[in-house]
Design an enzyme around this catalytic site. Structure first.
Site, PDB file in Angstrom:
ATOM      1  N   LYS A  17       0.832  -1.212   0.000  1.00  0.00           N
ATOM      2  CA  LYS A  17       0.000   0.000   0.000  1.00  0.00           C
ATOM      3  C   LYS A  17       0.869   1.266   0.000  1.00  0.00           C
ATOM      4  O   LYS A  17       0.571   2.241  -0.681  1.00  0.00           O
ATOM      5  CB  LYS A  17      -0.890  -0.043   1.250  1.00  0.00           C
ATOM      6  CG  LYS A  17      -1.988   0.960   1.286  1.00  0.00           C
ATOM      7  CD  LYS A  17      -2.997   0.626   2.395  1.00  0.00           C
ATOM      8  CE  LYS A  17      -3.816   1.821   2.788  1.00  0.00           C
ATOM      9  NZ  LYS A  17      -3.196   2.699   3.797  1.00  0.00           N
ATOM     10  N   LYS A  19       3.956   1.731  -1.181  1.00  0.00           N
ATOM     11  CA  LYS A  19       4.553   1.968  -2.508  1.00  0.00           C
ATOM     12  C   LYS A  19       3.499   2.500  -3.477  1.00  0.00           C
ATOM     13  O   LYS A  19       3.747   3.441  -4.226  1.00  0.00           O
ATOM     14  CB  LYS A  19       5.075   0.645  -3.085  1.00  0.00           C
ATOM     15  CG  LYS A  19       6.358   0.138  -2.516  1.00  0.00           C
ATOM     16  CD  LYS A  19       6.750  -1.103  -3.318  1.00  0.00           C
ATOM     17  CE  LYS A  19       7.940  -1.813  -2.748  1.00  0.00           C
ATOM     18  NZ  LYS A  19       8.273  -3.024  -3.502  1.00  0.00           N
ATOM     19  N   ASP A  75      10.963  -2.806  -7.211  1.00  0.00           N
ATOM     20  CA  ASP A  75      11.627  -3.649  -6.222  1.00  0.00           C
ATOM     21  C   ASP A  75      12.607  -2.743  -5.506  1.00  0.00           C
ATOM     22  O   ASP A  75      13.391  -2.027  -6.137  1.00  0.00           O
ATOM     23  CB  ASP A  75      12.344  -4.846  -6.837  1.00  0.00           C
ATOM     24  CG  ASP A  75      12.533  -5.926  -5.769  1.00  0.00           C
ATOM     25  OD1 ASP A  75      11.528  -6.473  -5.298  1.00  0.00           O
ATOM     26  OD2 ASP A  75      13.684  -6.179  -5.367  1.00  0.00           O
TER      27      ASP A  75
HETATM   28  P1  IMP Z   1      10.047  -5.557  -2.082  1.00  0.00           P
HETATM   29  O1  IMP Z   1      10.437  -4.498  -3.081  1.00  0.00           O
HETATM   30  O2  IMP Z   1       8.635  -5.959  -2.225  1.00  0.00           O
HETATM   31  O3  IMP Z   1      11.017  -6.704  -2.093  1.00  0.00           O
HETATM   32  O4  IMP Z   1      10.107  -4.922  -0.630  1.00  0.00           O
HETATM   33  C1  IMP Z   1      10.984  -3.909  -0.333  1.00  0.00           C
HETATM   34  C2  IMP Z   1      10.911  -3.564   1.126  1.00  0.00           C
HETATM   35  O5  IMP Z   1      11.827  -2.491   1.298  1.00  0.00           O
HETATM   36  C3  IMP Z   1       9.562  -3.020   1.580  1.00  0.00           C
HETATM   37  O6  IMP Z   1       8.777  -4.009   2.155  1.00  0.00           O
HETATM   38  C4  IMP Z   1       9.952  -1.971   2.621  1.00  0.00           C
HETATM   39  O7  IMP Z   1      10.099  -2.553   3.859  1.00  0.00           O
HETATM   40  C5  IMP Z   1      11.334  -1.538   2.204  1.00  0.00           C
HETATM   41  N1  IMP Z   1      11.211  -0.246   1.551  1.00  0.00           N
HETATM   42  C6  IMP Z   1      11.219   0.009   0.227  1.00  0.00           C
HETATM   43  N2  IMP Z   1      11.028   1.305   0.004  1.00  0.00           N
HETATM   44  C7  IMP Z   1      10.884   1.869   1.213  1.00  0.00           C
HETATM   45  C8  IMP Z   1      10.631   3.202   1.622  1.00  0.00           C
HETATM   46  O8  IMP Z   1      10.458   4.137   0.834  1.00  0.00           O
HETATM   47  N3  IMP Z   1      10.560   3.391   2.952  1.00  0.00           N
HETATM   48  C9  IMP Z   1      10.716   2.393   3.869  1.00  0.00           C
HETATM   49  N4  IMP Z   1      10.918   1.141   3.528  1.00  0.00           N
HETATM   50  C10 IMP Z   1      11.005   0.883   2.209  1.00  0.00           C
END
Ligand code: IMP
Length: 203
Positions: A17, A19, A75
């Protein structure tokens, strides 16, 4: 030559949510309506690659093939220098409880590992975002953004998501979770990657 996106609605291949809201906010000025993978009832594909771009490609191509629409995936993750770049592609996995995700557990682990290593402050780190826009015919375009900063403990702030409460972006004194979304988007890894996507695929 970068392929243009000429639709009015963009499918964003994420169930996250935080992102989705950030991408929607960033694309608002361009008249693009954003639809999330959840609204389209798409399954979450397994992220089996060990790079951001590899996993972003899996998510974008799966959504494009399933719907016949161009799909944008993100990602992203946090790389902590004193932990040799961990958690990196495993950023979300550090929050896994077996029954959903808890980012307090993930942030505590990051802090515990820094303490166990006696890592001297400042604890430098970078957030990275890799965006892939994939078309149903298999073509894709890749855009990347990096936000450097430092980690702080105890955590601060209530906004944002994920590891935001422990990340202070370079040149600032507050965490991402203490900034409003617009302020964060202007300097964040995702904001920078979306700006490249807009410059490449629009107009
Ligand atoms: P994925 O891209 O689904 O593998 O997950 C990336 C993970 O990185 C997310 O679940 C967040 O915990 C972390 N993450 C990515 N972007 C942010 C951000 O802007 N703020 C805080 N955590 C982030």
């Amino acid at each position: 030559m970068i392929r243009k996106f000429d639709g009015k609605t963009l499918l964003v291949a994420t169930h996250n949510k935080g992102k989705l809201e950030e991408v929607a906010h960033l694309l608002e000025p361009y008249g693009v309506k954003v639809v999330g993978a959840g609204e389209m009832n798409l399954p979450e594909p397994e992220e089996t690659e060990d790079t951001f771009v590899g996993n972003a490609r899996i998510k974008a191509h799966a959504a494009a093939k399933a719907t016949g629409l161009p799909a944008l995936s993100d990602d992203s993750g946090l790389s902590i220098d004193a932990l040799d770049g961990a958690p990196g592609v495993y950023t979300a996995d550090w929050a896994e409880t077996g029954n959903g995700r808890d980012f307090m557990i993930a942030m505590t682990r990051a802090h515990d590992e820094l303490m166990a290593k006696n890592a001297p402050e400042p604890w430098t780190a970078q957030f990275r975002s890799t965006l892939v826009l994939a078309w149903p015919d298999g073509h894709d375009e890749v855009f990347e953004g990096v936000a450097p900063g430092t980690l702080t403990w105890p955590i601060r702030g209530k906004d944002g998501f994920g590891y935001d409460p422990m990340f202070i972006p370079e040149g600032h004194t507050v965490t991402f979770a203490e900034m409003d979304r617009w302020e964060k988007n202007k300097i964040s890894h995702r904001g920078l990657a979306v700006a490249k996507f807009v410059a490449g695929c629009f107009g």
